[in-house]
Design a protein around this motif. Structure first.
Motif, PDB file in Angstrom:
ATOM      1  N   GLY A  50      -3.417  -2.731  -8.090  1.00  0.00           N
ATOM      2  CA  GLY A  50      -2.708  -2.006  -7.164  1.00  0.00           C
ATOM      3  C   GLY A  50      -3.193  -0.604  -7.265  1.00  0.00           C
ATOM      4  O   GLY A  50      -3.195  -0.095  -6.285  1.00  0.00           O
ATOM      5  N   ASN A  59       2.675   7.593  -5.016  1.00  0.00           N
ATOM      6  CA  ASN A  59       2.694   6.290  -5.367  1.00  0.00           C
ATOM      7  C   ASN A  59       2.864   5.376  -4.133  1.00  0.00           C
ATOM      8  O   ASN A  59       2.076   4.553  -3.672  1.00  0.00           O
ATOM      9  CB  ASN A  59       3.348   5.790  -6.656  1.00  0.00           C
ATOM     10  CG  ASN A  59       2.830   6.429  -7.978  1.00  0.00           C
ATOM     11  OD1 ASN A  59       1.514   7.220  -7.668  1.00  0.00           O
ATOM     12  ND2 ASN A  59       3.326   6.375  -8.978  1.00  0.00           N
ATOM     13  N   LEU A  60       4.035   5.838  -3.755  1.00  0.00           N
ATOM     14  CA  LEU A  60       4.372   4.909  -2.440  1.00  0.00           C
ATOM     15  C   LEU A  60       3.609   4.894  -1.235  1.00  0.00           C
ATOM     16  O   LEU A  60       3.060   3.975  -0.820  1.00  0.00           O
ATOM     17  CB  LEU A  60       5.696   5.347  -2.051  1.00  0.00           C
ATOM     18  CG  LEU A  60       6.459   4.712  -0.768  1.00  0.00           C
ATOM     19  CD1 LEU A  60       6.556   2.886  -0.954  1.00  0.00           C
ATOM     20  CD2 LEU A  60       7.724   5.082  -0.582  1.00  0.00           C
ATOM     21  N   GLU A  61       2.870   6.105  -0.753  1.00  0.00           N
ATOM     22  CA  GLU A  61       2.055   6.486   0.107  1.00  0.00           C
ATOM     23  C   GLU A  61       0.805   5.688  -0.111  1.00  0.00           C
ATOM     24  O   GLU A  61       0.150   4.990   0.820  1.00  0.00           O
ATOM     25  CB  GLU A  61       1.797   8.194   0.113  1.00  0.00           C
ATOM     26  CG  GLU A  61       1.126   8.230   1.643  1.00  0.00           C
ATOM     27  CD  GLU A  61       1.252   9.586   1.939  1.00  0.00           C
ATOM     28  OE1 GLU A  61       2.022  10.621   0.952  1.00  0.00           O
ATOM     29  OE2 GLU A  61       0.569  10.233   2.669  1.00  0.00           O
ATOM     30  N   THR A  64       6.490   9.740  -7.417  1.00  0.00           N
ATOM     31  CA  THR A  64       6.791   8.607  -6.984  1.00  0.00           C
ATOM     32  C   THR A  64       6.256   8.282  -5.424  1.00  0.00           C
ATOM     33  O   THR A  64       6.128   7.397  -4.982  1.00  0.00           O
ATOM     34  CB  THR A  64       8.307   8.185  -7.061  1.00  0.00           C
ATOM     35  OG1 THR A  64       8.753   8.253  -8.487  1.00  0.00           O
ATOM     36  CG2 THR A  64       8.734   6.757  -6.846  1.00  0.00           C
ATOM     37  N   THR A  65       6.597   9.472  -4.784  1.00  0.00           N
ATOM     38  CA  THR A  65       6.377   9.127  -3.168  1.00  0.00           C
ATOM     39  C   THR A  65       4.771   9.229  -3.032  1.00  0.00           C
ATOM     40  O   THR A  65       4.464   8.531  -2.126  1.00  0.00           O
ATOM     41  CB  THR A  65       6.775  10.465  -2.515  1.00  0.00           C
ATOM     42  OG1 THR A  65       8.263  10.652  -2.670  1.00  0.00           O
ATOM     43  CG2 THR A  65       6.483  10.437  -1.004  1.00  0.00           C
ATOM     44  N   LEU A  74      10.312  12.842  -8.184  1.00  0.00           N
ATOM     45  CA  LEU A  74      10.268  12.114  -6.653  1.00  0.00           C
ATOM     46  C   LEU A  74       9.011  12.123  -5.992  1.00  0.00           C
ATOM     47  O   LEU A  74       8.648  11.447  -5.338  1.00  0.00           O
ATOM     48  CB  LEU A  74      11.300  13.060  -6.128  1.00  0.00           C
ATOM     49  CG  LEU A  74      11.512  12.351  -4.564  1.00  0.00           C
ATOM     50  CD1 LEU A  74      11.725  10.811  -4.563  1.00  0.00           C
ATOM     51  CD2 LEU A  74      12.753  13.199  -3.970  1.00  0.00           C
ATOM     52  N   SER A  75       8.329  13.498  -6.180  1.00  0.00           N
ATOM     53  CA  SER A  75       7.060  13.572  -5.437  1.00  0.00           C
ATOM     54  C   SER A  75       6.041  12.586  -5.842  1.00  0.00           C
ATOM     55  O   SER A  75       5.088  12.297  -5.080  1.00  0.00           O
ATOM     56  CB  SER A  75       6.657  14.999  -5.358  1.00  0.00           C
ATOM     57  OG  SER A  75       5.722  15.443  -6.419  1.00  0.00           O
ATOM     58  N   MET A  78      -1.523  -1.404   1.644  1.00  0.00           N
ATOM     59  CA  MET A  78      -1.148  -2.791   2.264  1.00  0.00           C
ATOM     60  C   MET A  78      -1.663  -2.938   3.723  1.00  0.00           C
ATOM     61  O   MET A  78      -2.132  -4.108   4.122  1.00  0.00           O
ATOM     62  CB  MET A  78       0.592  -2.445   2.863  1.00  0.00           C
ATOM     63  CG  MET A  78       1.380  -2.925   1.410  1.00  0.00           C
ATOM     64  SD  MET A  78       3.214  -3.033   1.899  1.00  0.00           S
ATOM     65  CE  MET A  78       3.639  -1.684   2.497  1.00  0.00           C
ATOM     66  N   ALA A 111       0.475   2.822  -1.795  1.00  0.00           N
ATOM     67  CA  ALA A 111       0.551   1.366  -1.767  1.00  0.00           C
ATOM     68  C   ALA A 111       0.761   1.154  -0.229  1.00  0.00           C
ATOM     69  O   ALA A 111       0.377   0.024   0.339  1.00  0.00           O
ATOM     70  CB  ALA A 111       1.885   1.040  -2.421  1.00  0.00           C
ATOM     71  N   GLU A 112       1.309   1.832   0.394  1.00  0.00           N
ATOM     72  CA  GLU A 112       1.545   1.728   2.041  1.00  0.00           C
ATOM     73  C   GLU A 112       0.356   1.791   2.671  1.00  0.00           C
ATOM     74  O   GLU A 112       0.101   0.864   3.529  1.00  0.00           O
ATOM     75  CB  GLU A 112       2.470   2.949   2.638  1.00  0.00           C
ATOM     76  CG  GLU A 112       3.776   2.874   2.284  1.00  0.00           C
ATOM     77  CD  GLU A 112       4.604   3.871   2.611  1.00  0.00           C
ATOM     78  OE1 GLU A 112       5.916   3.941   2.432  1.00  0.00           O
ATOM     79  OE2 GLU A 112       4.104   5.144   3.291  1.00  0.00           O
ATOM     80  N   ASN A 113      -0.643   2.565   2.378  1.00  0.00           N
ATOM     81  CA  ASN A 113      -2.066   2.562   2.855  1.00  0.00           C
ATOM     82  C   ASN A 113      -2.837   1.468   2.421  1.00  0.00           C
ATOM     83  O   ASN A 113      -3.701   0.756   3.015  1.00  0.00           O
ATOM     84  CB  ASN A 113      -2.827   3.920   2.721  1.00  0.00           C
ATOM     85  CG  ASN A 113      -2.108   5.079   3.295  1.00  0.00           C
ATOM     86  OD1 ASN A 113      -1.521   4.969   4.273  1.00  0.00           O
ATOM     87  ND2 ASN A 113      -2.287   6.182   2.627  1.00  0.00           N
TER      88      ASN A 113
END
Lengths: 227, 227
Positions: free
Chosen positions: B74, B132-134, B129-130, B126-127, B140, B136-138
């Motif tokens: 990941g 990491n989320l960003e 985690t965000t 929070l930032s 995908m 992961a989104e890219n």
DNA sequence: CGGGGGCTTGAGGCCACTCAACGATAGTGG
DNA sequence: CCACTATCGTTGAGTGGCCTCAAGCCCCCG
């Protein structure tokens, strides 16, 4: 390959009603409601994030596009789900109503103000972001390493969990949506579903092919893979 | 000759020491350091998350496995990166040292206690985690919709941004690691790199094939696709 | 009602995978 | 220090899973 997806320009929401709700001891968070016709855009990628949304009824897809039109749907948002929560000030996906959809809107600034003073709210923002992250992490595994049958089986099991219906699963999204969620073509999705039907794992019910009854969840799960 | 195009380096994520020390009079979060030999596991998926980690030197891969051994990486964590931050109590990836690696450790509970009392720390959780989320989104989008050449080009550009070196890019990870990050096989990665080499886009330097000089970032970027 | 979108199914093609061989390099132990 | 071995990377040949292109049916929906 590389067919540009055409979407309607965003019209005005069909209805917008202001609601005021006091959440316990917290200050009032301004809420309103809005509905979108199927296929219409709710917000676009890179737009400033003014609202956070919660699906009341309907379904929403959020996706990214490549310049030649290839589309990757990152998530479907179903009844009760919250979406559009961005930590930075801009949306990272485009979102559209999959079917006619009503959403509740929360002003982003009012939410952030609340979070600043309220550790409970702040924590719940973090935990929502973490849920999104967890979903994305699992989806990376699916996209990168699963076969088409495994992808479709995993999709059906996910929807079976998340859709409300008891006996019959009414998918709101088209084969193309499913394909763009799973990194496949719509033909491959269709063939996989036909195969599962032949095997007696599922049954189609209505005239549309979107109403499905899962006859054998155990065998369906075998088409996916355990971690 | 070749004029090197200078690009902005991605700003480092908040460092742990900033978090710990920024909280002023609060007790200092307990820090310690640890080293791992290349290939050794740091923690396993589903283990209780006792620590959060920051890479001091080296590199770390985090991945998920399917039961038959298929692996999806990941993320790679490079010098300065923080990893192992879970909101729930359990790790969602297995992590291993890609090369000999030293990390700083911070007790999860002490971090959370600090976050409870300190809104600045809570916000930085929070930032992170965000971010990491960003990512992961890219990723995908890459996994679901990009071709092998596009994937490899995107990978090289990502590493070019994140690795410290100025002229020469020293990849810490093997072809197999790259493949498992991109949802490809190692042979396909190798062929894509060879192709880029033939085209004069990049040059191999050392005896190992992991030291690369990017000769033409513009043409490399053309192998990827704009959003 | 008429047109168009959604779904299925078939035929054929291609991109990435599989299997294999080989050279180079790093790690190990005597 | 030198075999010995395992690992890494490249390259070639062939396969196959998914994609592309196409046709046809059905059902909305305007």
């Amino acid at each position: 390959m590389f067919v540009r997806i055409t979407t309607d320009r965003r019209p005005r929401p069909d209805s917008l009603s202001e609601i005021g709700i006091a959440s316990g001891s917290n200050p009032i968070v301004s809420l309103s409601e809005s509905t979108y016709r199927r296929g219409t855009e709710i917000y676009g990628e890179k737009e400033p994030a003014r609202y956070v949304y919660q699906v009341t009824t309907g379904a929403v897809r959020s996706y990214k596009l490549l310049s030649d039109g290839r589309r990757q749907i990152g998530a479907f948002h179903l009844s009760g789900d919250i979406f559009g929560l961005e930590n930075g000030g801009f949306h990272r996906f485009t979102t559209e109503a999959v079917v006619d959809t009503t959403v509740r809107l929360i002003r982003r600034e009012s939410l952030e103000q609340t979070a600043n003073g309220d550790a409970v709210v702040a924590r719940s923002l973090l935990s929502m972001t973490t849920s999104n992250l967890e979903h994305a992490e699992n989806h990376m595994l699916l996209l990168g390493r699963k076969t088409s049958m495994e992808k479709v089986a995993a999709f059906l099991l996910e929807m079976d969990k998340r859709l409300p219906a008891v006996g019959i699963m009414a998918l709101p999204m088209s084969r193309r949506d499913i394909a763009d969620y799973l990194g496949l073509t719509l033909e491959t999705v269709s063939r996989a579903l036909s195969h599962l039907h032949e095997q007696g794992v599922l049954e189609f019910i209505g005239k549309t092919q979107r109403e499905i009854v899962l006859r054998d969840r155990v065998r369906l799960a075998e088409f996916d893979l355990p971690a």
